[in-house]
Design a protein around this motif. Structure first.
Motif, PDB file in Angstrom:
ATOM      1  N   LEU A  82      39.062  47.341  40.595  1.00  0.00           N
ATOM      2  CA  LEU A  82      37.748  47.168  41.574  1.00  0.00           C
ATOM      3  C   LEU A  82      38.435  46.261  42.529  1.00  0.00           C
ATOM      4  CD1 LEU A  82      34.118  46.315  39.648  1.00  0.00           C
ATOM      5  CD2 LEU A  82      35.515  48.724  40.082  1.00  0.00           C
ATOM      6  N   ALA A  83      39.686  45.841  41.891  1.00  0.00           N
ATOM      7  CA  ALA A  83      40.583  44.675  43.674  1.00  0.00           C
ATOM      8  C   ALA A  83      40.199  45.112  45.142  1.00  0.00           C
ATOM      9  CB  ALA A  83      41.441  44.029  42.849  1.00  0.00           C
ATOM     10  N   LEU A  93      44.222  35.013  42.351  1.00  0.00           N
ATOM     11  CA  LEU A  93      45.659  35.946  42.925  1.00  0.00           C
ATOM     12  C   LEU A  93      46.014  35.522  44.664  1.00  0.00           C
ATOM     13  CD1 LEU A  93      44.727  39.511  41.634  1.00  0.00           C
ATOM     14  CD2 LEU A  93      46.019  37.245  40.136  1.00  0.00           C
ATOM     15  N   ILE A  94      45.550  34.452  45.051  1.00  0.00           N
ATOM     16  CA  ILE A  94      46.216  33.961  46.077  1.00  0.00           C
ATOM     17  C   ILE A  94      47.386  33.514  46.138  1.00  0.00           C
ATOM     18  CG2 ILE A  94      45.203  32.299  47.953  1.00  0.00           C
ATOM     19  CD1 ILE A  94      42.900  32.043  47.124  1.00  0.00           C
ATOM     20  N   PHE A  95      48.034  34.060  46.987  1.00  0.00           N
ATOM     21  CA  PHE A  95      49.722  33.690  46.871  1.00  0.00           C
ATOM     22  C   PHE A  95      50.263  33.576  48.662  1.00  0.00           C
ATOM     23  CE2 PHE A  95      49.275  37.138  43.890  1.00  0.00           C
ATOM     24  CZ  PHE A  95      50.608  36.491  42.880  1.00  0.00           C
ATOM     25  N   SER A  96      49.095  33.214  49.562  1.00  0.00           N
ATOM     26  CA  SER A  96      50.098  32.930  50.905  1.00  0.00           C
ATOM     27  C   SER A  96      48.816  32.097  51.734  1.00  0.00           C
ATOM     28  CB  SER A  96      49.771  34.244  52.041  1.00  0.00           C
ATOM     29  OG  SER A  96      49.144  34.798  52.586  1.00  0.00           O
ATOM     30  N   LEU A  97      49.652  31.716  52.522  1.00  0.00           N
ATOM     31  CA  LEU A  97      48.597  30.580  53.114  1.00  0.00           C
ATOM     32  C   LEU A  97      47.693  30.962  53.859  1.00  0.00           C
ATOM     33  CD1 LEU A  97      51.342  27.684  54.263  1.00  0.00           C
ATOM     34  CD2 LEU A  97      50.115  27.511  52.175  1.00  0.00           C
ATOM     35  N   GLU A  98      48.312  32.472  54.809  1.00  0.00           N
ATOM     36  CA  GLU A  98      47.798  33.274  55.642  1.00  0.00           C
ATOM     37  C   GLU A  98      46.125  33.697  54.967  1.00  0.00           C
ATOM     38  OE1 GLU A  98      46.811  33.471  59.186  1.00  0.00           O
ATOM     39  OE2 GLU A  98      48.701  32.074  59.049  1.00  0.00           O
ATOM     40  N   ILE A 135      32.558  33.150  38.562  1.00  0.00           N
ATOM     41  CA  ILE A 135      33.045  35.166  38.480  1.00  0.00           C
ATOM     42  C   ILE A 135      34.760  34.981  38.977  1.00  0.00           C
ATOM     43  CG2 ILE A 135      32.073  37.178  39.565  1.00  0.00           C
ATOM     44  CD1 ILE A 135      30.616  35.628  37.544  1.00  0.00           C
ATOM     45  N   LYS A 136      35.219  35.452  39.171  1.00  0.00           N
ATOM     46  CA  LYS A 136      36.419  35.782  39.597  1.00  0.00           C
ATOM     47  C   LYS A 136      36.511  36.923  40.606  1.00  0.00           C
ATOM     48  CE  LYS A 136      39.962  34.721  37.393  1.00  0.00           C
ATOM     49  NZ  LYS A 136      41.094  34.164  36.640  1.00  0.00           N
ATOM     50  N   ILE A 137      37.223  36.773  41.692  1.00  0.00           N
ATOM     51  CA  ILE A 137      37.205  37.832  43.073  1.00  0.00           C
ATOM     52  C   ILE A 137      38.287  37.480  43.334  1.00  0.00           C
ATOM     53  CG2 ILE A 137      36.144  38.708  44.382  1.00  0.00           C
ATOM     54  CD1 ILE A 137      33.379  37.919  43.803  1.00  0.00           C
ATOM     55  N   PRO A 138      39.662  38.883  42.711  1.00  0.00           N
ATOM     56  CA  PRO A 138      40.867  38.936  44.009  1.00  0.00           C
ATOM     57  C   PRO A 138      40.304  38.455  45.251  1.00  0.00           C
ATOM     58  CG  PRO A 138      40.473  40.812  43.380  1.00  0.00           C
ATOM     59  CD  PRO A 138      39.010  40.060  43.054  1.00  0.00           C
ATOM     60  N   ARG A 158      50.447  42.610  44.787  1.00  0.00           N
ATOM     61  CA  ARG A 158      50.385  43.674  44.711  1.00  0.00           C
ATOM     62  C   ARG A 158      50.792  43.542  43.339  1.00  0.00           C
ATOM     63  NH1 ARG A 158      52.999  45.133  49.589  1.00  0.00           N
ATOM     64  NH2 ARG A 158      55.507  45.103  48.407  1.00  0.00           N
ATOM     65  N   GLU A 159      52.015  43.070  42.380  1.00  0.00           N
ATOM     66  CA  GLU A 159      52.291  43.385  41.588  1.00  0.00           C
ATOM     67  C   GLU A 159      51.090  42.759  40.526  1.00  0.00           C
ATOM     68  OE1 GLU A 159      56.797  43.194  41.307  1.00  0.00           O
ATOM     69  OE2 GLU A 159      56.011  41.361  41.400  1.00  0.00           O
ATOM     70  N   ALA A 160      50.524  41.698  41.090  1.00  0.00           N
ATOM     71  CA  ALA A 160      49.886  41.025  40.154  1.00  0.00           C
ATOM     72  C   ALA A 160      48.284  41.641  39.753  1.00  0.00           C
ATOM     73  CB  ALA A 160      49.175  39.868  40.572  1.00  0.00           C
ATOM     74  N   VAL A 161      47.695  42.887  41.189  1.00  0.00           N
ATOM     75  CA  VAL A 161      46.689  43.618  40.804  1.00  0.00           C
ATOM     76  C   VAL A 161      47.101  44.741  39.449  1.00  0.00           C
ATOM     77  CG1 VAL A 161      45.621  45.162  41.675  1.00  0.00           C
ATOM     78  CG2 VAL A 161      45.843  42.920  43.240  1.00  0.00           C
TER      79      VAL A 161
END
Length: 379
Positions: free
Chosen positions: A126-127, A177-182, A151-154, A355-358
């Motif tokens: 559902l990401a 699934l946070i990777f970037s500062l933006e 509850i974990k939400i990407p 993308r890879e993580a999802v």
């Protein structure tokens, strides 16, 4: 002198995990299984290694379901009741999380809701579906019905409005699934907007908690691969520096964002700050110390969720040096700026990693589905 060295020389017996906790880091375990619950292994980690929370994801549940016989009884019951695979997964995972939440209840109460948290993730399938994510988050929250669950939400583009909606409904959220500062800036904005809506609806803001899971080691894995491919001495000198630099700047952003007039007004109404959580802290490069993504990311008011192997390494030989984030922002900016000079595009890397993580979590979800399907067939 490090905190742990100082303790040893003063004749005290403070453990490494105690030192880490005293430095302001909440230690959460990145693992959960029925066997760990029934064996009281989870209680032992609370008592012996200062663990004050648990995070889960589809990969963790897929691994847990594929091992041992701890789930056999529930699987047989679910089969006799005619439940399908989707319902079985929901019932199995929510039971583990509910039971773990009970185990952490005392920690939750003693910390006044700060810790004692157990996280469960909406289906990764559902990401990229905002409405379905909101619906699933509400279903998980109302089914487990424990105040110390998150509850974990990407933090996908589609996940951002779902985060706002969940917070606005009074649901505590672990943004993952946070990777970037933006993207992290957008996550904080989604949280603050959710709090604003919750306040307008008359919800007690003090009951809403959130963490923002900023992924660490995967950043180095991808960037270091690119630095090796470039092959120059300058490029290779940057290996193992990007992930920590990225996380340190995320903490700087956290401090700035929750010191704004808007954030302060919400906190005066009882709102909690959304703490940074360091995720993916298991070291994948054997040339780095196995406690690297723990001892180099220490400061007050953060969470570090660790696989048990990393937790054991910290307990055994983690040298807690005090705050290793504050005051290192300029150095971090320099390290990330150097990436561009050698030809590595950090934005491209973080987009790829999301993308890879999802995709990886979807693959684990399919593995979980297959495992439960086979269990139901053989029950």
């Amino acid at each position: 002198m490090s905190i742990t060295q100082d303790a040893r020389e003063s004749g005290t017996t403070e453990s490494n995990t105690e030192a880490l906790s005293k430095a302001g880091v909440s230690i959460w375990l990145d693992d959960l299984s029925r066997e760990r619950i029934v064996s009281k292994g989870l209680q032992a980690l609370i008592a012996e290694k200062n663990v004050v929370g648990v995070t889960t994801n589809p990969t963790i549940f897929a691994s847990a379901l594929s091992k041992g016989e701890a789930y056999d009884e529930q699987v047989k019951e679910l089969k006799s009741n005619g439940g399908d695979v989707s319902d079985a997964i929901f019932q199995i995972t929510t039971k583990d999380v509910s039971d773990a939440a009970d185990i952490f209840h005392d920690v939750f109460v003693e910390s006044k809701g700060y810790d004692g948290r157990v996280s469960i993730e909406v289906s990764p399938e559902l990401a990229h579906d905002t409405d379905a994510t909101i619906s699933e988050a509400k279903r998980l929250w109302s089914t487990i019905e424990k105040p110390n669950v998150m509850i974990k939400i990407p933090a996908t583009v589609e996940g951002l409005p779902a985060i706002t909606a969940a917070i606005a409904a009074g649901i505590s959220v672990n943004v993952t699934l946070i990777f970037s500062l933006e993207r992290y800036k957008a996550v904080i904005e989604a949280y603050l907007e959710g709090l604003t809506q919750a306040a307008a609806a008359g919800i007690d803001l003090s009951t809403i908690h959130s963490v923002a899971s900023f992924f660490v080691s995967r950043v180095d894995t991808e960037i270091d691969k690119r630095l090796d491919a470039i092959g120059t001495d300058e490029a290779k000198s940057l290996k193992g520096k990007s992930a920590v630099a990225n996380a340190r700047l995320a903490y700087e952003l956290f401090v700035e964002a929750f010191g704004t007039e808007r954030a302060i007004e919400l906190q005066e109404q009882g709102a909690n700050r959304q703490r940074p959580l360091w995720a993916s802290t298991g070291v994948k490069d054997p040339s780095l110390p196995d406690t690297f993504y723990v001892v180099d990311l220490v400061t007050h008011g953060v969470v570090n969720t660790m696989p048990e192997k990393t937790l054991d390494a910290v307990a055994d030989h983690g040298d807690v040096k005090g705050d290793t984030i504050v005051g290192k922002y300029d150095e971090a900016r320099e390290d990330l700026a150097k990436l561009s000079s050698v030809g590595v595009d950090l934005d491209e890397v973080t987009d790829l990693l999301e993308r890879e993580a999802v995709d990886k979590f979807i693959a684990s979800w399919h593995e979980l589905t297959d495992t439960v399907s086979k269990a139901l067939e053989s029950a």
